[in-house]
Each structure stands twice: as structure tokens, then as C-alpha cells.
Design a protein around this motif. Structure first.
Motif, PDB file in Angstrom:
ATOM      1  N   GLY A  79       0.819  -1.201   0.000  1.00  0.00           N
ATOM      2  CA  GLY A  79       0.000   0.000   0.000  1.00  0.00           C
ATOM      3  C   GLY A  79       0.855   1.255   0.000  1.00  0.00           C
ATOM      4  N   LEU A  80       0.529   2.198  -0.880  1.00  0.00           N
ATOM      5  CA  LEU A  80       1.210   3.480  -0.965  1.00  0.00           C
ATOM      6  C   LEU A  80       0.188   4.584  -0.722  1.00  0.00           C
ATOM      7  CD1 LEU A  80       3.294   2.789  -4.207  1.00  0.00           C
ATOM      8  CD2 LEU A  80       3.988   2.402  -1.837  1.00  0.00           C
ATOM      9  N   VAL A  81       0.620   5.678  -0.118  1.00  0.00           N
ATOM     10  CA  VAL A  81      -0.277   6.767   0.238  1.00  0.00           C
ATOM     11  C   VAL A  81      -0.111   7.899  -0.776  1.00  0.00           C
ATOM     12  CG1 VAL A  81      -0.949   8.424   2.016  1.00  0.00           C
ATOM     13  CG2 VAL A  81      -0.078   6.164   2.674  1.00  0.00           C
ATOM     14  N   PRO A  82      -1.044   8.027  -1.726  1.00  0.00           N
ATOM     15  CA  PRO A  82      -0.951   9.138  -2.669  1.00  0.00           C
ATOM     16  C   PRO A  82      -1.515  10.418  -2.060  1.00  0.00           C
ATOM     17  CG  PRO A  82      -2.877   7.815  -3.179  1.00  0.00           C
ATOM     18  CD  PRO A  82      -2.203   7.163  -1.987  1.00  0.00           C
ATOM     19  N   HIS A  83      -0.965  11.555  -2.481  1.00  0.00           N
ATOM     20  CA  HIS A  83      -1.443  12.896  -2.090  1.00  0.00           C
ATOM     21  C   HIS A  83      -2.014  12.959  -0.658  1.00  0.00           C
ATOM     22  CE1 HIS A  83      -5.273  11.088  -3.367  1.00  0.00           C
ATOM     23  NE2 HIS A  83      -4.771  10.934  -4.575  1.00  0.00           N
ATOM     24  N   PRO A  84      -1.181  12.715   0.368  1.00  0.00           N
ATOM     25  CA  PRO A  84      -1.693  12.708   1.750  1.00  0.00           C
ATOM     26  C   PRO A  84      -2.319  14.044   2.139  1.00  0.00           C
ATOM     27  CG  PRO A  84       0.704  12.882   1.725  1.00  0.00           C
ATOM     28  CD  PRO A  84       0.282  12.583   0.318  1.00  0.00           C
ATOM     29  N   GLU A  85      -3.455  13.971   2.824  1.00  0.00           N
ATOM     30  CA  GLU A  85      -4.189  15.127   3.334  1.00  0.00           C
ATOM     31  C   GLU A  85      -4.623  16.098   2.238  1.00  0.00           C
ATOM     32  OE1 GLU A  85      -2.344  17.215   6.561  1.00  0.00           O
ATOM     33  OE2 GLU A  85      -2.889  15.681   8.011  1.00  0.00           O
ATOM     34  N   PHE A  86      -4.622  15.664   0.993  1.00  0.00           N
ATOM     35  CA  PHE A  86      -4.985  16.551  -0.118  1.00  0.00           C
ATOM     36  C   PHE A  86      -6.485  16.535  -0.335  1.00  0.00           C
ATOM     37  CE2 PHE A  86      -5.329  17.342  -4.806  1.00  0.00           C
ATOM     38  CZ  PHE A  86      -4.853  18.641  -4.795  1.00  0.00           C
ATOM     39  N   ALA A  87      -7.094  17.708  -0.355  1.00  0.00           N
ATOM     40  CA  ALA A  87      -8.530  17.843  -0.565  1.00  0.00           C
ATOM     41  C   ALA A  87      -9.274  16.956   0.439  1.00  0.00           C
ATOM     42  CB  ALA A  87      -8.883  17.537  -2.019  1.00  0.00           C
TER      43      ALA A  87
END
Length: 249
Positions: free
Chosen positions: A99-107
Motif C-alpha cells: 500500500g502506498l499513500v498518494p497525495h496525503p491530506e490533499f482535498a
């Protein structure tokens, strides 16, 4: 050195050639609302001795109003969209995927530190740069990576062909195949994040950011997410009812 663009939404002959011209060795192809078997077939089609294409899924967990995205690679079985975050992560663990976390806390579509800590055992890296981010978003993403202790990655997050190769993650060891790329993320292999600079890169960032508005209109939500007919809906016959207990639609 081995250069990976770990998250692109587009893949065709022009994208593959552009990636090679830009010096990339691998792409992670993770389009929205495509089933895993279709993604795998397309990844195989555009992989060759000069470019490794890794199939991935950016899973939309939760409902349209309250959704969290998780980028997954190394899957053995398909995982649908529109299931609970807990349900999606349980399935990721079962498959021993990455699992990878894309764009954390974005929108409103991203994991934050609290969720990352909760599912830390199944998450392997946090995205710290992509062109859709503004400067403050990239700054905050780096803080999230530090706070949670996860390695960093950067991607073009390309929804448009011209953005492919604007950002890459460079591993210090040579990787030969898609399995090697997946394991490099799983094992936290040493890497650095690079991106292009200058007016052309700035323009491409603005164009990608503008494209975000199109991607997230309510009209598209009604057409794609709420009809129940999209191929990655948990009620689709491809999932054989396995996710009915965690489906949100």
C-alpha cells in the motif's frame, strides 16, 4: 540507478515512448475505475526491455462524499472501489500487497497521519511530491512522511500524457522486473525523489491542477459512482459478492 514514475493514469504508445525519452525505467499504471485484469493486460502490452510497467489500483474507499484513496501494487486478486477503508485494507493485508499513500491530506480524498498510523503495517510509502499539489501541499506531505516514519516517493500522478516523466522516484539499486519494483517499495529500499523545474514544469503543474476540477465534478460523480454499473463497483459480477459486507453503495 532505476527511475520509477509510481503513479500514472494514462498508458498508450505515446506515453510509453515519452517515458523512455524522459529516462524512466518503470511506470506504475493505476487508472481509475478499471478492473485489475484489464490493467494487467495493458501493462503487459506496453512493457518491454526498456520499460517495466507495473499494474496498480488506486482504490476509492468509502462513499463519494467521504472517500480515501489508497494506491495498491502487488495484488493477486481484484479489490473494488466503494468499500470501507477497513475492508479494503483487510483485503490488502490478506493478499500481502503493498500500500502506498498518494497525495496525503490533499482535498477530501486522502489519508492523513491518523489513518496512516492505524494501517501502518500495510502501508509502505507516502507521496511527498506530485504536480497537482501546490507548494503547501508538498510541504505538508513531507511533514506527514516524517511524522509517520514512512519512506517517501514522488510521482507525476499523470492524468495527461505531457506530465509523464515530470517527477520520478530513483532507487539506488537496479531493478529488473515488476516484482522487483514492488519489493523495492515493500522493503523500503533507499531512494530519492526528483522533479523537473522551470516554466514548462510550472505550466504542466497548472494544467494538471485545472484538470482536477474536471475529475471531481458532481456530474461525473453521478455518472460514474452512483449508478452501480461501473466495472469496479463491489456489486459487479467480477467480485462474486465477496465484498457485499463492506460495500458502501
Amino acid at each position: 540507478m532505476f527511475r520509477v514514475d509510481p503513479h500514472v493514469k494514462v498508458l498508450d504508445e505515446r506515453v510509453a515512448e515519452r517515458a523512455k525519452r524522459r529516462g524512466l525505467d518503470a511506470l506504475v499504471y493505476a487508472p481509475h475505475f478499471r478492473r485489475l485484469d484489464e490493467i494487467r493486460a495493458r501493462a503487459r502490452r506496453f512493457s518491454d526491455e526498456d520499460l517495466v510497467v507495473v499494474p496498480g489500483r488506486e482504490v476509492f474507499t468509502g462513499s463519494w462524499r467521504d472517500r480515501k484513496h489508497v494506491l495498491m501494487v502487488g495484488l493477486s486478486d481484484p479489490i473494488p472501489d466503494f468499500v470501507t477503508l477497513d475492508g479494503a485494507m483487510a483485503e490488502l493485508r490478506r493478499q500481502d500487497g503493498v500500500g502506498l499513500v498518494p497525495h496525503p491530506e490533499f482535498a477530501t480524498v486522502s489519508l492523513g497521519p491518523e489513518e496512516i498510523r492505524e494501517y501502518r503495517d500495510a502501508l509502505h510509502a507516502v507521496e511527498v511530491y506530485n504536480p497537482k499539489h501546490r507548494a503547501r501541499h508538498n510541504d505538508r506531505a513531507r511533514e506527514v512522511a516524517r511524522e509517520t516514519g514512512l519512506p517517501a516517493f514522488g510521482s507525476s500522478y499523470a492524468h495527461l500524457r505531457s506530465t509523464v516523466g515530470e517527477v520520478w522516484t530513483e532507487f539506488d539499486a537496479p531493478l529488473r522486473c515488476r516484482e522487483d519494483v514492488v519489493e523495492a517499495f515493500r522493503e523500503g529500499a533507499p531512494r530519492r525523489v526528483f522533479h523537473r523545474d522551470g516554466p514548462v514544469h510550472t505550466l504542466r503543474r497548472h494544467v494538471e491542477f485545472a484538470h482536477l476540477g474536471y475529475e471531481n465534478t458532481w456530474k461525473k460523480a453521478d455518472r460514474l459512482f452512483l449508478s452501480g454499473t461501473e466495472p469496479t463497483h463491489p456489486s459487479n459480477v467480477a467480485y462474486d459478492g465477496r465484498f457485499d459486507d463492506v460495500a458502501v453503495y
